[in-house]
Design a protein around this motif. Structure first.
Motif, mmCIF file in Angstrom:
data_model
loop_
_atom_site.group_PDB
_atom_site.id
_atom_site.type_symbol
_atom_site.label_atom_id
_atom_site.label_comp_id
_atom_site.label_asym_id
_atom_site.label_seq_id
_atom_site.Cartn_x
_atom_site.Cartn_y
_atom_site.Cartn_z
ATOM 1 N N THR A 158 0.802 -1.228 0.000
ATOM 2 C CA THR A 158 0.000 0.000 0.000
ATOM 3 C C THR A 158 0.836 1.280 0.000
ATOM 4 O O THR A 158 0.288 2.354 -0.245
ATOM 5 C CB THR A 158 -0.939 0.047 1.222
ATOM 6 O OG1 THR A 158 -0.179 0.307 2.409
ATOM 7 C CG2 THR A 158 -1.713 -1.251 1.381
ATOM 8 N N GLY A 159 2.130 1.193 0.311
ATOM 9 C CA GLY A 159 2.943 2.383 0.425
ATOM 10 C C GLY A 159 2.850 3.077 1.767
ATOM 11 O O GLY A 159 3.444 4.143 1.965
ATOM 12 N N ASN A 160 2.149 2.494 2.712
ATOM 13 C CA ASN A 160 1.967 3.069 4.043
ATOM 14 C C ASN A 160 3.052 2.537 4.971
ATOM 15 O O ASN A 160 3.047 1.370 5.348
ATOM 16 C CB ASN A 160 0.581 2.704 4.576
ATOM 17 C CG ASN A 160 0.312 3.276 5.956
ATOM 18 O OD1 ASN A 160 1.138 3.954 6.538
ATOM 19 N ND2 ASN A 160 -0.866 2.988 6.491
ATOM 20 N N ASP A 161 3.987 3.386 5.332
ATOM 21 C CA ASP A 161 5.114 2.974 6.175
ATOM 22 C C ASP A 161 4.761 3.143 7.651
ATOM 23 O O ASP A 161 5.147 4.135 8.281
ATOM 24 C CB ASP A 161 6.358 3.794 5.834
ATOM 25 C CG ASP A 161 6.875 3.488 4.440
ATOM 26 O OD1 ASP A 161 6.973 2.300 4.103
ATOM 27 O OD2 ASP A 161 7.162 4.439 3.692
ATOM 28 N N ASP A 192 -8.122 10.034 1.481
ATOM 29 C CA ASP A 192 -7.405 10.485 0.280
ATOM 30 C C ASP A 192 -5.922 10.132 0.361
ATOM 31 O O ASP A 192 -5.305 9.764 -0.646
ATOM 32 C CB ASP A 192 -7.570 11.995 0.095
ATOM 33 C CG ASP A 192 -8.986 12.378 -0.319
ATOM 34 O OD1 ASP A 192 -9.745 11.475 -0.754
ATOM 35 O OD2 ASP A 192 -9.335 13.568 -0.212
ATOM 36 N N TRP A 193 -5.345 10.252 1.545
ATOM 37 C CA TRP A 193 -3.925 9.936 1.722
ATOM 38 C C TRP A 193 -3.650 8.465 1.435
ATOM 39 O O TRP A 193 -2.658 8.132 0.768
ATOM 40 C CB TRP A 193 -3.501 10.289 3.142
ATOM 41 C CG TRP A 193 -2.038 10.086 3.419
ATOM 42 C CD1 TRP A 193 -1.025 10.961 3.190
ATOM 43 C CD2 TRP A 193 -1.439 8.912 3.997
ATOM 44 N NE1 TRP A 193 0.179 10.415 3.585
ATOM 45 C CE2 TRP A 193 -0.039 9.168 4.075
ATOM 46 C CE3 TRP A 193 -1.934 7.690 4.438
ATOM 47 C CZ2 TRP A 193 0.853 8.227 4.598
ATOM 48 C CZ3 TRP A 193 -1.041 6.749 4.952
ATOM 49 C CH2 TRP A 193 0.335 7.023 5.029
ATOM 50 N N LEU A 194 -4.531 7.576 1.912
ATOM 51 C CA LEU A 194 -4.350 6.146 1.657
ATOM 52 C C LEU A 194 -4.371 5.846 0.162
ATOM 53 O O LEU A 194 -3.536 5.083 -0.341
ATOM 54 C CB LEU A 194 -5.436 5.340 2.372
ATOM 55 C CG LEU A 194 -5.361 5.313 3.903
ATOM 56 C CD1 LEU A 194 -6.617 4.656 4.474
ATOM 57 C CD2 LEU A 194 -4.111 4.576 4.373
ATOM 58 N N LEU A 195 -5.317 6.426 -0.551
ATOM 59 C CA LEU A 195 -5.406 6.195 -1.995
ATOM 60 C C LEU A 195 -4.210 6.809 -2.719
ATOM 61 O O LEU A 195 -3.682 6.212 -3.675
ATOM 62 C CB LEU A 195 -6.714 6.767 -2.535
ATOM 63 C CG LEU A 195 -7.992 6.153 -1.945
ATOM 64 C CD1 LEU A 195 -9.224 6.829 -2.538
ATOM 65 C CD2 LEU A 195 -8.046 4.642 -2.195
ATOM 66 N N ALA A 199 -1.380 4.899 -5.031
ATOM 67 C CA ALA A 199 -1.157 5.374 -6.402
ATOM 68 C C ALA A 199 0.321 5.700 -6.623
ATOM 69 O O ALA A 199 0.897 5.382 -7.674
ATOM 70 C CB ALA A 199 -2.022 6.600 -6.676
ATOM 71 N N ALA A 200 0.958 6.326 -5.645
ATOM 72 C CA ALA A 200 2.377 6.651 -5.760
ATOM 73 C C ALA A 200 3.226 5.384 -5.806
ATOM 74 O O ALA A 200 4.196 5.294 -6.567
ATOM 75 C CB ALA A 200 2.803 7.535 -4.590
ATOM 76 N N LEU A 201 2.865 4.396 -4.987
ATOM 77 C CA LEU A 201 3.577 3.122 -5.008
ATOM 78 C C LEU A 201 3.447 2.467 -6.376
ATOM 79 O O LEU A 201 4.429 1.963 -6.940
ATOM 80 C CB LEU A 201 3.023 2.202 -3.919
ATOM 81 C CG LEU A 201 3.543 0.764 -3.920
ATOM 82 C CD1 LEU A 201 5.026 0.730 -3.578
ATOM 83 C CD2 LEU A 201 2.752 -0.096 -2.936
ATOM 84 N N GLY A 202 2.226 2.455 -6.919
ATOM 85 C CA GLY A 202 2.009 1.848 -8.223
ATOM 86 C C GLY A 202 2.812 2.535 -9.309
ATOM 87 O O GLY A 202 3.399 1.874 -10.178
ATOM 88 N N ARG A 206 5.689 0.669 -11.550
ATOM 89 C CA ARG A 206 5.571 0.599 -13.017
ATOM 90 C C ARG A 206 6.740 1.290 -13.698
ATOM 91 O O ARG A 206 7.157 0.883 -14.789
ATOM 92 C CB ARG A 206 4.236 1.194 -13.447
ATOM 93 C CG ARG A 206 3.045 0.365 -12.980
ATOM 94 C CD ARG A 206 1.700 0.902 -13.465
ATOM 95 N NE ARG A 206 0.621 0.070 -12.949
ATOM 96 C CZ ARG A 206 -0.154 0.398 -11.929
ATOM 97 N NH1 ARG A 206 0.015 1.571 -11.315
ATOM 98 N NH2 ARG A 206 -1.104 -0.418 -11.522
ATOM 99 N N ALA A 207 7.290 2.322 -13.068
ATOM 100 C CA ALA A 207 8.477 2.973 -13.626
ATOM 101 C C ALA A 207 9.677 2.028 -13.638
ATOM 102 O O ALA A 207 10.600 2.202 -14.437
ATOM 103 C CB ALA A 207 8.804 4.225 -12.817
ATOM 104 N N LYS A 208 9.643 1.030 -12.759
ATOM 105 C CA LYS A 208 10.704 0.023 -12.703
ATOM 106 C C LYS A 208 10.380 -1.190 -13.559
ATOM 107 O O LYS A 208 11.115 -2.188 -13.537
ATOM 108 C CB LYS A 208 10.930 -0.419 -11.256
ATOM 109 C CG LYS A 208 11.350 0.714 -10.329
ATOM 110 C CD LYS A 208 11.365 0.253 -8.871
ATOM 111 C CE LYS A 208 11.671 1.402 -7.933
ATOM 112 N NZ LYS A 208 11.560 1.003 -6.502
#
Length: 259
Positions: A158-161, A192-195, A199-202, A206-208
């Protein structure tokens, strides 16, 4: 052939304050069972080359300890052994042991995600979480280790540390096929922060050149919303969402007891 699915009505859900873990020896496979396992694993890898045969903990049993705890027996194995679940008539398969995280949003909903096509269960909706990596030989597996596993899975999916101490022990689930999940609750975060974090993690993944483990996330408030997700859910998802909805129907967060 895949293993038969169990329904959410087959899942036992226990609210707990303590989890005591005891390691036991894994059963030995016969030569015939090992050959069947290796063939099943090879077939699974051909179907999904992203699978790997790393170390993993399996469940060996769950016993209620009054008034508010459970004794969880576990054993060391590798993911290869789990391929036996897919072989009809084989009884030497091992139940899974996993951790999951209920991540509430500040408006009373909770986060669920759908697994990507490269995972072991593509298209399946579940809570953030995953299998448990066993500690070094002769080292204990305890609730602190489970928390570390849980926060790692939460960050990877999720990108949530979150920090391990942020997670509160809440539930233990046991499915019809004896798989056991230890469920933690994370502190509420803005919806909104969770979403945005996912999205930032995704975007980073994908950039990798790879897809995130959870290809999509949603925030749900009640078990009735799960049918609108479009796709199968793990058997313990509906009972956990139902328990959460009943505990916090107006979105207020009750502080659960910590282990």
């Amino acid at each position: 052939m895949t293993a038969p699915r169990s329904s959410s009505s087959d899942v036992e859900v226990l609210e707990v304050r303590r989890v005591r873990l005891v390691e036991v020896a894994a059963p030995e496979l016969s030569e015939d069972e090992r050959l069947v396992m290796d063939r099943a694993w090879s077939a699974a890898v051909r179907a999904n080359p992203s699978l790997f045969d790393g170390p993993v903990a399996a469940s060996a049993g769950l016993v209620r300890e009054e008034p508010d705890g459970v004794l969880l027996s576990w054993m060391r194995t590798t993911y290869r052994h789990f391929a036996l679940r897919r072989v009809p008539g084989v009884t030497a398969w091992l139940p899974a042991l996993f951790v999951t995280v209920v991540q509430p949003s500040d408006d009373g909903r909770m986060l669920v995600g759908r697994q990507s096509s490269w995972t072991a269960a593509p298209g399946r909706w579940q809570l953030p979480g995953g299998s448990i990596e066993p500690p070094a030989p002769h080292a204990p597996l305890d609730i602190a280790a489970l928390r570390r596993n849980a926060v790692r899975e939460l960050a990877e999916e999720t990108g949530n540390d979150a920090a391990p101490d942020d997670l509160a022990l809440w539930l233990v689930t046991r499915g019809a096929r004896a798989s056991v999940g230890v469920v933690f609750r994370a502190p509420s975060q803005p919806a909104d922060w969770l979403l945005e974090r996912h999205a930032a993690l995704g975007a980073s993944e994908r950039a990798k050149g790879r897809e995130p483990e959870l290809e999509r996330v949603r925030l749900v408030r009640a078990p009735e919303e799960l049918s609108d997700l479009g796709g199968p859910c793990v058997d313990h998802l509906e009972p956990v969402v139902r328990r959460y909805a009943g505990m916090a129907p107006d979105g207020a967060e009750r502080k659960p007891d910590r282990s």
